[in-house]
Design a protein around this motif. Structure first.
Motif, PDB file in Angstrom:
ATOM      1  N   ASP A   4      11.645  19.298 -64.957  1.00  0.00           N
ATOM      2  CA  ASP A   4      11.951  20.625 -65.468  1.00  0.00           C
ATOM      3  C   ASP A   4      13.337  21.032 -64.959  1.00  0.00           C
ATOM      4  O   ASP A   4      13.576  21.033 -63.751  1.00  0.00           O
ATOM      5  CB  ASP A   4      10.876  21.610 -64.980  1.00  0.00           C
ATOM      6  N   PRO A   5      14.259  21.401 -65.868  1.00  0.00           N
ATOM      7  CA  PRO A   5      15.605  21.780 -65.415  1.00  0.00           C
ATOM      8  C   PRO A   5      15.610  23.026 -64.528  1.00  0.00           C
ATOM      9  O   PRO A   5      16.476  23.154 -63.670  1.00  0.00           O
ATOM     10  CB  PRO A   5      16.381  22.004 -66.713  1.00  0.00           C
ATOM     11  N   ILE A   6      14.671  23.926 -64.719  1.00  0.00           N
ATOM     12  CA  ILE A   6      14.599  25.118 -63.866  1.00  0.00           C
ATOM     13  C   ILE A   6      14.235  24.705 -62.450  1.00  0.00           C
ATOM     14  O   ILE A   6      14.835  25.178 -61.481  1.00  0.00           O
ATOM     15  CB  ILE A   6      13.617  26.163 -64.427  1.00  0.00           C
ATOM     16  N   ALA A   7      13.270  23.816 -62.304  1.00  0.00           N
ATOM     17  CA  ALA A   7      12.885  23.337 -60.974  1.00  0.00           C
ATOM     18  C   ALA A   7      14.060  22.640 -60.304  1.00  0.00           C
ATOM     19  O   ALA A   7      14.314  22.852 -59.105  1.00  0.00           O
ATOM     20  CB  ALA A   7      11.685  22.401 -61.078  1.00  0.00           C
ATOM     21  N   ALA A   8      14.791  21.842 -61.051  1.00  0.00           N
ATOM     22  CA  ALA A   8      15.953  21.156 -60.492  1.00  0.00           C
ATOM     23  C   ALA A   8      17.009  22.161 -60.031  1.00  0.00           C
ATOM     24  O   ALA A   8      17.597  22.012 -58.952  1.00  0.00           O
ATOM     25  CB  ALA A   8      16.532  20.184 -61.518  1.00  0.00           C
ATOM     26  N   THR A   9      17.236  23.208 -60.823  1.00  0.00           N
ATOM     27  CA  THR A   9      18.187  24.253 -60.447  1.00  0.00           C
ATOM     28  C   THR A   9      17.740  24.956 -59.171  1.00  0.00           C
ATOM     29  O   THR A   9      18.550  25.229 -58.279  1.00  0.00           O
ATOM     30  CB  THR A   9      18.337  25.284 -61.590  1.00  0.00           C
ATOM     31  N   MET A  10      16.453  25.234 -59.074  1.00  0.00           N
ATOM     32  CA  MET A  10      15.924  25.949 -57.907  1.00  0.00           C
ATOM     33  C   MET A  10      16.161  25.184 -56.609  1.00  0.00           C
ATOM     34  O   MET A  10      16.370  25.801 -55.567  1.00  0.00           O
ATOM     35  CB  MET A  10      14.431  26.231 -58.088  1.00  0.00           C
ATOM     36  N   THR A  11      16.152  23.864 -56.649  1.00  0.00           N
ATOM     37  CA  THR A  11      16.356  23.084 -55.414  1.00  0.00           C
ATOM     38  C   THR A  11      17.762  23.264 -54.868  1.00  0.00           C
ATOM     39  O   THR A  11      18.011  22.945 -53.709  1.00  0.00           O
ATOM     40  CB  THR A  11      16.063  21.587 -55.634  1.00  0.00           C
ATOM     41  N   GLY A  12      18.685  23.792 -55.678  1.00  0.00           N
ATOM     42  CA  GLY A  12      20.038  24.068 -55.215  1.00  0.00           C
ATOM     43  C   GLY A  12      20.201  25.436 -54.572  1.00  0.00           C
ATOM     44  O   GLY A  12      21.254  25.736 -54.014  1.00  0.00           O
ATOM     45  N   PHE A  13      19.187  26.274 -54.626  1.00  0.00           N
ATOM     46  CA  PHE A  13      19.260  27.594 -54.004  1.00  0.00           C
ATOM     47  C   PHE A  13      19.166  27.445 -52.483  1.00  0.00           C
ATOM     48  O   PHE A  13      18.310  26.699 -51.992  1.00  0.00           O
ATOM     49  CB  PHE A  13      18.126  28.502 -54.482  1.00  0.00           C
ATOM     50  N   PRO A  14      19.991  28.161 -51.713  1.00  0.00           N
ATOM     51  CA  PRO A  14      19.920  28.051 -50.248  1.00  0.00           C
ATOM     52  C   PRO A  14      18.515  28.264 -49.677  1.00  0.00           C
ATOM     53  O   PRO A  14      18.097  27.545 -48.775  1.00  0.00           O
ATOM     54  CB  PRO A  14      20.879  29.142 -49.771  1.00  0.00           C
ATOM     55  N   LEU A  15      17.772  29.206 -50.233  1.00  0.00           N
ATOM     56  CA  LEU A  15      16.418  29.488 -49.749  1.00  0.00           C
ATOM     57  C   LEU A  15      15.495  28.285 -49.909  1.00  0.00           C
ATOM     58  O   LEU A  15      14.573  28.093 -49.113  1.00  0.00           O
ATOM     59  CB  LEU A  15      15.838  30.687 -50.510  1.00  0.00           C
ATOM     60  N   LEU A  16      15.740  27.474 -50.915  1.00  0.00           N
ATOM     61  CA  LEU A  16      14.849  26.356 -51.220  1.00  0.00           C
ATOM     62  C   LEU A  16      15.451  25.010 -50.840  1.00  0.00           C
ATOM     63  O   LEU A  16      14.980  23.965 -51.307  1.00  0.00           O
ATOM     64  CB  LEU A  16      14.470  26.377 -52.705  1.00  0.00           C
ATOM     65  N   GLN A  17      16.461  25.019 -49.976  1.00  0.00           N
ATOM     66  CA  GLN A  17      17.036  23.757 -49.508  1.00  0.00           C
ATOM     67  C   GLN A  17      15.947  22.903 -48.898  1.00  0.00           C
ATOM     68  O   GLN A  17      15.113  23.378 -48.144  1.00  0.00           O
ATOM     69  CB  GLN A  17      18.107  24.020 -48.441  1.00  0.00           C
ATOM     70  N   GLY A  18      15.944  21.651 -49.268  1.00  0.00           N
ATOM     71  CA  GLY A  18      14.918  20.740 -48.758  1.00  0.00           C
ATOM     72  C   GLY A  18      13.735  20.603 -49.692  1.00  0.00           C
ATOM     73  O   GLY A  18      12.928  19.699 -49.526  1.00  0.00           O
ATOM     74  N   PHE A  19      13.602  21.493 -50.660  1.00  0.00           N
ATOM     75  CA  PHE A  19      12.527  21.369 -51.639  1.00  0.00           C
ATOM     76  C   PHE A  19      12.864  20.245 -52.605  1.00  0.00           C
ATOM     77  O   PHE A  19      14.019  20.059 -52.980  1.00  0.00           O
ATOM     78  CB  PHE A  19      12.376  22.664 -52.455  1.00  0.00           C
ATOM     79  N   THR A  20      11.870  19.541 -53.045  1.00  0.00           N
ATOM     80  CA  THR A  20      12.040  18.583 -54.133  1.00  0.00           C
ATOM     81  C   THR A  20      11.829  19.321 -55.448  1.00  0.00           C
ATOM     82  O   THR A  20      11.313  20.453 -55.466  1.00  0.00           O
ATOM     83  CB  THR A  20      11.009  17.448 -54.036  1.00  0.00           C
ATOM     84  N   ALA A  21      12.184  18.682 -56.552  1.00  0.00           N
ATOM     85  CA  ALA A  21      11.926  19.282 -57.862  1.00  0.00           C
ATOM     86  C   ALA A  21      10.428  19.498 -58.051  1.00  0.00           C
ATOM     87  O   ALA A  21      10.007  20.488 -58.646  1.00  0.00           O
ATOM     88  CB  ALA A  21      12.505  18.411 -58.969  1.00  0.00           C
ATOM     89  N   GLN A  22       9.621  18.591 -57.523  1.00  0.00           N
ATOM     90  CA  GLN A  22       8.164  18.743 -57.633  1.00  0.00           C
ATOM     91  C   GLN A  22       7.686  19.968 -56.845  1.00  0.00           C
ATOM     92  O   GLN A  22       6.807  20.698 -57.302  1.00  0.00           O
ATOM     93  CB  GLN A  22       7.441  17.482 -57.136  1.00  0.00           C
ATOM     94  N   GLY A  23       8.257  20.191 -55.678  1.00  0.00           N
ATOM     95  CA  GLY A  23       7.897  21.370 -54.886  1.00  0.00           C
ATOM     96  C   GLY A  23       8.304  22.653 -55.582  1.00  0.00           C
ATOM     97  O   GLY A  23       7.549  23.629 -55.607  1.00  0.00           O
ATOM     98  N   ALA A  24       9.505  22.646 -56.164  1.00  0.00           N
ATOM     99  CA  ALA A  24       9.959  23.822 -56.909  1.00  0.00           C
ATOM    100  C   ALA A  24       9.068  24.056 -58.122  1.00  0.00           C
ATOM    101  O   ALA A  24       8.754  25.200 -58.469  1.00  0.00           O
ATOM    102  CB  ALA A  24      11.413  23.645 -57.330  1.00  0.00           C
ATOM    103  N   GLN A  25       8.632  22.986 -58.762  1.00  0.00           N
ATOM    104  CA  GLN A  25       7.747  23.114 -59.925  1.00  0.00           C
ATOM    105  C   GLN A  25       6.437  23.790 -59.530  1.00  0.00           C
ATOM    106  O   GLN A  25       5.894  24.595 -60.276  1.00  0.00           O
ATOM    107  CB  GLN A  25       7.470  21.738 -60.545  1.00  0.00           C
ATOM    108  N   ARG A  26       5.959  23.505 -58.340  1.00  0.00           N
ATOM    109  CA  ARG A  26       4.722  24.163 -57.871  1.00  0.00           C
ATOM    110  C   ARG A  26       4.928  25.666 -57.722  1.00  0.00           C
ATOM    111  O   ARG A  26       4.025  26.457 -57.999  1.00  0.00           O
ATOM    112  CB  ARG A  26       4.249  23.531 -56.566  1.00  0.00           C
ATOM    113  N   LEU A  27       6.120  26.078 -57.281  1.00  0.00           N
ATOM    114  CA  LEU A  27       6.420  27.508 -57.193  1.00  0.00           C
ATOM    115  C   LEU A  27       6.445  28.143 -58.581  1.00  0.00           C
ATOM    116  O   LEU A  27       5.953  29.252 -58.769  1.00  0.00           O
ATOM    117  CB  LEU A  27       7.765  27.730 -56.499  1.00  0.00           C
TER     118      LEU A  27
END
Length: 110
Positions: A4-27
């Protein structure tokens, strides 16, 4: 969906540093993505703390209404979290927020 491109974008946010795209997708799956039009107020000062917002795209203005006008406190862009303190402390909103342009947010209910 991990690509998901949104999940990939979210991993670039400072708050979500260290998250994988899969982790962001769960959010994303635990919230709701909402599109906002310019000028749309997402919540007002004094409102009940029903949700938290993560700005995904666009810009949001945080303001209070004083003496018949708006006093802008700050602008928030992608990666900013809004409304979390009110939710965590179960207190009314301290300020209002509105989209200043076409904006996308991820909303998590309290």
């Amino acid at each position: 969906m991990a690509d998901d491109p949104i999940a990939a974008t979210m991993t670039g946010f400072p708050l979500l540093q260290g998250f994988t795209a899969q982790g962001a997708q769960r959010l994303i799956e635990r919230g709701e993505i909402k599109e906002c039009r310019p000028g749309q107020v997402l919540f007002r000062e004094g409102d009940a703390p029903d949700f938290v917002l993560l700005v995904l795209a666009g810009n949001i203005q945080v303001f209070v209404e004083r003496e018949g006008g708006d006093l802008v406190l700050t602008d928030a862009g992608p990666g900013a979290v809004l409304g979390e303190l009110a939710v965590l402390c179960a207190m009314p909103r301290a300020a209002s927020v509105r989209a200043t342009d076409t904006t996308a947010v991820l909303q998590w209910n309290a």
